[in-house]
Write an enzyme that holds these catalytic residues in place. Structure first.
Site, PDB file in Angstrom:
ATOM      1  N   ARG A   1       0.818  -1.212   0.000  1.00 54.50           N
ATOM      2  CA  ARG A   1       0.000   0.000   0.000  1.00 54.50           C
ATOM      3  C   ARG A   1       0.854   1.266   0.000  1.00 54.50           C
ATOM      4  NH1 ARG A   1      -4.189  -1.051   4.422  1.00 54.50           N
ATOM      5  NH2 ARG A   1      -2.167  -1.429   5.336  1.00 54.50           N
TER       6      ARG A   1
ATOM      7  N   LYS B   1      12.348 -26.843   6.179  1.00 50.62           N
ATOM      8  CA  LYS B   1      13.533 -26.910   7.055  1.00 50.62           C
ATOM      9  C   LYS B   1      14.336 -28.165   6.725  1.00 50.62           C
ATOM     10  CE  LYS B   1      11.657 -24.352  10.969  1.00 50.62           C
ATOM     11  NZ  LYS B   1      12.558 -23.265  11.287  1.00 50.62           N
TER      12      LYS B   1
ATOM     13  N   GLU C   1       9.809 -21.813  21.825  1.00 50.71           N
ATOM     14  CA  GLU C   1      10.464 -20.573  21.432  1.00 50.71           C
ATOM     15  C   GLU C   1      10.809 -19.789  22.683  1.00 50.71           C
ATOM     16  OE1 GLU C   1       8.998 -18.782  17.558  1.00 50.71           O
ATOM     17  OE2 GLU C   1       7.144 -19.458  18.484  1.00 50.71           O
TER      18      GLU C   1
ATOM     19  N   ASP D   1      -1.575 -20.651  15.390  1.00 50.99           N
ATOM     20  CA  ASP D   1      -0.305 -20.162  14.843  1.00 50.99           C
ATOM     21  C   ASP D   1       0.690 -21.300  14.609  1.00 50.99           C
ATOM     22  OD1 ASP D   1       1.409 -17.899  14.141  1.00 50.99           O
ATOM     23  OD2 ASP D   1       2.538 -18.361  15.962  1.00 50.99           O
TER      24      ASP D   1
ATOM     25  N   HIS E   1       2.335 -26.119  11.542  1.00 52.57           N
ATOM     26  CA  HIS E   1       3.679 -26.686  11.704  1.00 52.57           C
ATOM     27  C   HIS E   1       3.684 -28.014  12.467  1.00 52.57           C
ATOM     28  CE1 HIS E   1       4.724 -22.839  10.244  1.00 52.57           C
ATOM     29  NE2 HIS E   1       4.836 -22.205  11.390  1.00 52.57           N
TER      30      HIS E   1
END
Ligand code: BG6
Length: 488
Positions: free
Chosen positions: A51, A184, A218, A237, A242
């Protein structure tokens, strides 16, 4: 062994959301590394679309800053940087309006004979409007491919709507749904480990495997993404995509060939065989202030700037796969932010020996474990029992047969996005999620979301820098098992 660089055909890559976090942190650095490796043909062009009202020079300046921030200085050759930046163009585009589309179409038309890749590094709400405009402006021809980032939707119904909107503009064989975990190195290696070795397959079943643990921990918090994250949470998420993809690669039957549909058919069978999760089989948590990497860190609510949120930053689940191969074998999944360390690994725990011939003084006999470490320090360890060396009688000890990839191969480990974007250019969908896979994953997640929204109890608090709420420990210990925390 050295890595092999196979050049790809000329292409034009259009990145929607080009000024955003993903483009800056991942996509531009990934393409830079591929350029440095000599994999990009001279006629490869990257068009940023967003944008913001920028010209080419403004976008190039932003891209340069992003590369300086995200590519280590030792890997940033000035000549390559100049060559890479010269590939960049920019068009200000309104994803839900009309501005900029004619200009974008004209720019892509200059490369009419090339593969064109439209990478939608935007929220899923824009996938439909962008695809509709790509079609309207004739940008969805046979050489055009569209790449969408996760999350595809926020539940099964919205995922179907998003998939419909994409499907109205692009046939499924030209839709690439990214799950970067599939790119990965060690995730790829999981397939090599399972399907290129005769050793494991006879043992890869309920008769020999006691349980599987999949941890994606994490140490970071929301890193300025709290706005998005608060609408998602760890289940959407990380688990819906995953973690379930990792589970599929561990659990799937060997495909006849390693081609896109064979692999995805096998993964789909696992997703469809997932046992519904019972109320005692999940734990959700949210971090409070604590310490991480030696320093104090804020709690989730402070990071979010809000007094209240029921969004989970941690989830632990006990999953099961209802097939002959996996009957009764629990798959414990655990992921969270602000945990004790950054570690992603899959632990396959074999059954204990049925009878010990050793005297109690030899010490306990641990069941064998195969640990596949995705990050950091990628590698595979097989834990076995040996005799403790030297005199002193028969004493047993558990040791790993240790295969550290970084120690064994002196090769740079490419980021997942490097492989995945070039797979799109090559037209290889093996490492991308097919529509039915995404929808099957949601079909398993939706009842958990429903149970959570019907529940008044908020997520359980845990202190940043720990391994999550104590209820997650109880979840596995109730079954007489324990989490394998951190580096074993
Ligand atoms: C992304 C999630 O898909 O994966 C992030 O949206 C998460 O919240 C990230 O931090 C983890 O990826 P990696 O490659 O760092 O393990």
């Amino acid at each position: 062994m050295t890595s092999r660089v196979i050049p790809v055909s000329p292409f034009v890559l259009v990145v929607f959301g080009a000024t955003g976090d993903l483009a800056r942190r991942k996509l531009l650095p990934a393409m830079f590394h591929r350029d440095a490796a000599g994999q990009l043909p001279e006629a490869a062009t990257i068009i940023g679309a967003a944008r913001a009202h920028l010209d080419d020079a403004g976008f190039i300046a932003q891209a340069r800053a992003a590369l300086i921030e995200h590519v280590p200085a030792g890997e940033r050759d000035e000549a390559v940087l100049a060559r890479f930046l010269a590939r960049l163009r920019y068009v200000a585009v309104d994803a839900t309006g009309e501005a900029g589309w004619g200009e974008l179409a004209a720019l892509v038309a200059q490369a009419a004979e090339r593969v064109s890749v439209f990478y939608l590094a935007t929220g899923p709400a824009l996938f439909g409007p962008i695809c509709e405009r790509l079609a309207r402006f004739g940008l969805n021809g046979p050489l055009a491919r569209v790449v969408v980032e996760k999350p595809v939707g926020k539940d099964g119904a919205s995922a179907r709507a998003v998939n419909e909107a994409i499907g109205a503009a692009f046939p499924e064989e030209r839709v690439y749904r990214i799950d970067h975990y599939l790119g990965k190195e060690t995730v790829q290696n999981l397939m090599a480990l399972r399907f290129a070795n005769g050793l494991f397959e006879p043992l890869w079943n309920a008769a020999h495997i006691d349980h599987v643990q999949i941890t994606v921990a994490e140490s970071i918090g929301c890193e300025g993404r709290a706005g998005y994250y608060d609408t998602a949470g760890a289940l959407r998420d990380m688990v819906q995509n995953h973690m379930l993809q990792l589970l599929c690669l561990v659990a799937m039957e060997p495909p006849a060939r390693l081609d896109a549909d064979e692999v995805r058919d096998e993964k789909l069978k696992i997703l469809r065989a997932l046992k519904p999760v019972g109320a005692q089989e999940w734990v959700r948590g949210q971090y409070r202030a604590g310490a991480s990497a030696g320093g104090p860190v804020k709690g989730y609510l402070e990071e979010l700037g809000s007094e209240e949120s029921a969004t989970e930053t941690f989830v632990a689940l006990k999953a099961g796969v209802e097939t002959w191969r996996w009957a009764g074998v629990p798959f414990y999944l655990r992921t969270g932010k602000r945990l004790a360390e950054r570690v992603s690994e899959i632990v396959v725990s074999f059954r204990p020996i049925p009878h010990s011939a050793f005297a109690p003084s030899a010490g306990p006999i641990a069941a064998n474990r195969l640990v596949i470490r995705l990050q950091p320090d990628e590698g595979v360890k097989l834990f076995i029992m040996i005799k403790d060396p030297g005199p002193g009688g028969m004493r047993l000890r558990e040791v790993p047969l240790d295969m550290s990839f970084s120690a064994a191969f002196n090769a740079r480990n490419p980021d997942a996005y490097e492989r995945l974007v070039l797979d799109v250019v090559r037209g290889n969908q093996t490492l991308f999620m097919r529509r039915d896979e995404v929808e099957a994953a949601w079909a398993w997640i939706d009842p958990i979301l429903d149970a959570w929204s019907a529940q008044a109890e908020p997520p359980k608090p845990y202190t940043a820098g720990t391994w999550g709420p104590s209820a997650a420990i109880a979840l596995i210990e109730r079954d007489g098992r324990t989490w394998v925390d951190g580096a074993p």
